[in-house]
Motif scaffolding. Sequence first.
Motif, PDB file in Angstrom:
ATOM      1  N   LEU A   1       0.646  -1.376   0.353  1.00  0.00           N
ATOM      2  CA  LEU A   1      -0.339   0.253   0.297  1.00  0.00           C
ATOM      3  C   LEU A   1       1.202   1.355  -0.284  1.00  0.00           C
ATOM      4  CD1 LEU A   1      -2.651  -1.201   2.208  1.00  0.00           C
ATOM      5  CD2 LEU A   1      -3.191  -0.765  -0.176  1.00  0.00           C
ATOM      6  N   ALA A   2       2.123   1.390   0.778  1.00  0.00           N
ATOM      7  CA  ALA A   2       2.891   2.354   0.515  1.00  0.00           C
ATOM      8  C   ALA A   2       3.446   2.871  -0.574  1.00  0.00           C
ATOM      9  CB  ALA A   2       4.444   2.021   1.835  1.00  0.00           C
ATOM     10  N   ILE A   3       3.959   1.749  -1.181  1.00  0.00           N
ATOM     11  CA  ILE A   3       4.769   1.896  -2.421  1.00  0.00           C
ATOM     12  C   ILE A   3       3.258   2.459  -3.569  1.00  0.00           C
ATOM     13  CG2 ILE A   3       5.195   0.383  -4.522  1.00  0.00           C
ATOM     14  CD1 ILE A   3       6.951  -1.147  -2.557  1.00  0.00           C
ATOM     15  N   GLY A   4       2.391   1.817  -3.891  1.00  0.00           N
ATOM     16  CA  GLY A   4       1.328   2.290  -4.501  1.00  0.00           C
ATOM     17  C   GLY A   4       0.946   3.356  -4.217  1.00  0.00           C
ATOM     18  N   GLY A   5       0.963   4.415  -2.639  1.00  0.00           N
ATOM     19  CA  GLY A   5       0.592   5.471  -2.881  1.00  0.00           C
ATOM     20  C   GLY A   5       1.711   6.334  -3.038  1.00  0.00           C
TER      21      GLY A   5
ATOM     22  N   ALA B   1       0.655   9.583  -5.791  1.00  0.00           N
ATOM     23  CA  ALA B   1       1.642  10.605  -5.532  1.00  0.00           C
ATOM     24  C   ALA B   1       2.612  11.263  -6.846  1.00  0.00           C
ATOM     25  CB  ALA B   1       2.638  10.826  -3.939  1.00  0.00           C
ATOM     26  N   VAL B   2       3.975  10.630  -6.762  1.00  0.00           N
ATOM     27  CA  VAL B   2       4.386  10.593  -7.934  1.00  0.00           C
ATOM     28  C   VAL B   2       3.542  11.092  -9.459  1.00  0.00           C
ATOM     29  CG1 VAL B   2       5.945  10.012  -9.767  1.00  0.00           C
ATOM     30  CG2 VAL B   2       6.421   9.568  -7.278  1.00  0.00           C
ATOM     31  N   VAL B   3       2.900  10.439 -10.075  1.00  0.00           N
ATOM     32  CA  VAL B   3       1.930  10.737 -10.966  1.00  0.00           C
ATOM     33  C   VAL B   3       0.963  11.801 -10.750  1.00  0.00           C
ATOM     34  CG1 VAL B   3      -0.128   9.915 -12.430  1.00  0.00           C
ATOM     35  CG2 VAL B   3       1.506   8.342 -11.664  1.00  0.00           C
ATOM     36  N   ALA B   4       0.715  12.358  -9.068  1.00  0.00           N
ATOM     37  CA  ALA B   4      -0.425  13.243  -9.632  1.00  0.00           C
ATOM     38  C   ALA B   4       0.500  14.550  -9.362  1.00  0.00           C
ATOM     39  CB  ALA B   4      -1.127  13.327  -7.927  1.00  0.00           C
TER      40      ALA B   4
END
Length: 70
Positions: free
Chosen positions: A47-51, A55-58
Amino acid sequence: MTLLTHSNGPFESATYSSGARSTAGTSAAEAHLTMIKRFCIGALATLAIGGAASAVVALRAALYFSRHHF
């Protein structure tokens, strides 16, 4: 008849007494708890890696839209 009797003497405790069972159950319970903890840590890491990826994409989208004035 030898299969039905204990190999120990009549006054010695059997190797599968309740004390031995509780020790085996404790180690099995500890192993199960360790497995659950390891699974939870893996799930939290995923979940942390997905978050972080979100965040990088946003951030990249925000920079793109701010430069092109959309």
